[in-house]
Motif scaffolding. Structure first.
Motif, PDB file in Angstrom:
ATOM      1  N   GLY A 107     -12.346  -0.121   2.466  1.00 44.53           N
ATOM      2  CA  GLY A 107     -13.305  -0.134   3.569  1.00 44.53           C
ATOM      3  C   GLY A 107     -14.606   0.559   3.173  1.00 44.53           C
ATOM      4  N   ASP A 210     -16.925   0.074  12.417  1.00 44.66           N
ATOM      5  CA  ASP A 210     -15.884   0.502  11.479  1.00 44.66           C
ATOM      6  C   ASP A 210     -14.579   0.619  12.257  1.00 44.66           C
ATOM      7  N   VAL A 212     -11.337   0.703  10.895  1.00 47.07           N
ATOM      8  CA  VAL A 212     -10.200   0.881   9.980  1.00 47.07           C
ATOM      9  C   VAL A 212      -8.967   1.512  10.650  1.00 47.07           C
ATOM     10  N   ALA A 241      -9.741  -2.587   6.778  1.00 43.92           N
ATOM     11  CA  ALA A 241      -9.075  -2.408   5.480  1.00 43.92           C
ATOM     12  C   ALA A 241      -7.573  -2.433   5.707  1.00 43.92           C
ATOM     13  N   SER A 243      -5.910  -0.208   4.173  1.00 42.78           N
ATOM     14  CA  SER A 243      -5.609   1.171   3.760  1.00 42.78           C
ATOM     15  C   SER A 243      -4.760   1.937   4.772  1.00 42.78           C
TER      16      SER A 243
END
Ligand SMILES: Cc1ncc(COP(=O)(O)O)c(C=O)c1O
Length: 404
Positions: A107, A210, A212, A241, A243
């Protein structure tokens, strides 16, 4: 000879403007203490403490055995971009085309591509405070100027259109909205986002959203992406992402979803810098996105239980206050009452000092709020086991004491 002159302006100007990542510094310090055999309570961690799903790991192993080890499309393999399209449709209710998706090396890399694609020299970026540590540095690297928009507990650490109106100037080009927020855990309701969306349309702003932590939302209403609101898809770049959602931080796969011309420009940047993300990691991310999703639900429930214990524990400790966060896996703690007080014989003159005393005297790792734009807060992560949370809280109690 040339190396000796590096202090004399031989390096690019940005090298003087950017700060090193404070989260990486803390993690290195904690790792050193652990290597030396010390038990550390790791409330500083910014990554899930779950294994990557078995089917994602197996897909990567198969990819290696099948020699899927060459360059791929710079934007990521088509099947992965299609899986991202489906995931965004399901999570955010926004329909994208595969050529609007660029898969990058985490990300953070997607954000770097987006910020460097949108900003011109001296463009201003509206950045709500507290913010994730890399935003201001990436903005400065791109030649932009962060315009911090301070929030506090009274609005749940969220910006309102009125606050944004006060901060905007003719040079403002972009709003960075991160929700669920790192470090505050704040999550916006659809109604709150509506007001912000209208503000962005009124002032013709780009938005980087954002998302994430979008899989870890605890408020009843769930997660709303600002891109899903009328008139917003064409001015929003979604960053996400695998992640955090799939516990794949080390695999380094993130992605952006944006209008096609923005995606094409980001792709140009990526094609001359990193090329494609690792082929093997892409296949693992594809398996994660397409495979069973129950792991996310299990993580969310585990975080929820830990959040209750950590928040209740923190609220009993002397000099600490916090709100109940609605998402991510962090608690944003107001520790300003400690400023000017003495702890273990040392004067607490900053949050960095408080973090240092807790680490050196109590083996408790926390993130000072400084890197997130606050001199009054610290961030505690609950991406650690319940046992570590409970023991760590007892340890904190020994140092800080309890409220009367
Ligand atoms: C808000 C936020 N955005 C982006 C990232 C970067 O994620 P990745 O590890 O995929 O680069 C992080 C990581 O901590 C984050 O907290």
């Amino acid at each position: 000879m040339i190396a000796e002159q590096t202090n004399n302006n031989l390096l690019a100007p940005w090298t003087k403007k950017l700060l090193p990542s404070p989260t990486a510094e803390l993690e290195a310090k904690v790792a050193r203490m652990q290597q030396e055999g010390s038990k550390v309570y790791r409330f500083g961690l910014g990554q899930p403490d779950f294994p990557t799903p078995a089917h994602a790991k197996q897909a990567a192993i198969d990819a290696i055995h099948n020699n899927f080890t060459g360059y791929t499309d710079t934007a990521g393999i088509l099947s992965l971009r299609q899986a991202v399209v489906s995931s965004l449709q399901e999570q955010c209710g926004v329909q994208y085309e595969p050529d609007e998706i660029v898969v990058s090396i985490g990300g953070k890399h997607s954000l770097f591509n987006a910020i460097n694609t949108l900003l011109q020299q001296d463009d201003e970026v509206l950045l709500p405070t507290p913010y994730w540590v890399s935003f201001p540095e990436q903005i400065k690297f791109a030649g932009g100027i962060p315009r911090f928009v301070e929030t506090d507990a009274s609005t749940g650490y969220k910006v309102t259109p009125e606050m944004l109106e006060q901060a905007i100037s003719p040079a403002s080009k972009l709003l960075i909205l991160n929700q669920p927020n790192n470090p505050s855990g704040a999550v916006y309701t659809r109604e709150e986002l509506d007001g912000i969306a209208q503000f962005c349309i009124r002032h013709n702003l780009w938005v980087i959203s954002d998302e994430v932590y979008s899989c870890f939302v605890f408020q009843e209403e769930g997660f709303t992406s600002i891109a899903s609101l009328p008139g917003m898809k064409e001015r929003t770049i979604i960053i996400n992402a695998v992640s955090k959602s799939y516990s794949m931080t080390g695999w380094r796969i993130g992605y952006s979803a944006s209008p096609a011309p923005v995606a094409a420009a980001m792709l140009k940047l990526q094609s001359h810098t990193t090329s494609n993300p690792a082929s093997i990691a892409q296949v693992a991310a594809l398996a994660a996105l397409q495979g069973p999703q129950n792991g996310i639900q299990e993580m969310r429930e585990t975080y929820l239980a830990r959040r209750e214990v950590l928040v209740a524990g923190v609220r009993q400790l002397r000099g600490l206050k916090c709100l109940m966060p609605d998402g991510a896996f962090y608690v944003w703690v107001d520790a300003s009452e400690w400023l000017g007080k003495t702890l273990c014989g040392q004067t607490i003159d900053s949050m960095d000092k408080l973090a240092e005393v807790l680490l050196t005297e109590g083996n408790i790792a926390i993130m000072p709020g400084t890197g997130f734009g606050s001199g009054k807060h610290v961030r505690l992560s609950y991406a650690i086991s319940m046992a570590e949370i409970e023991e760590g809280l007892i340890q904190m109690g020994k140092l800080l004491g309890y409220k009367q």
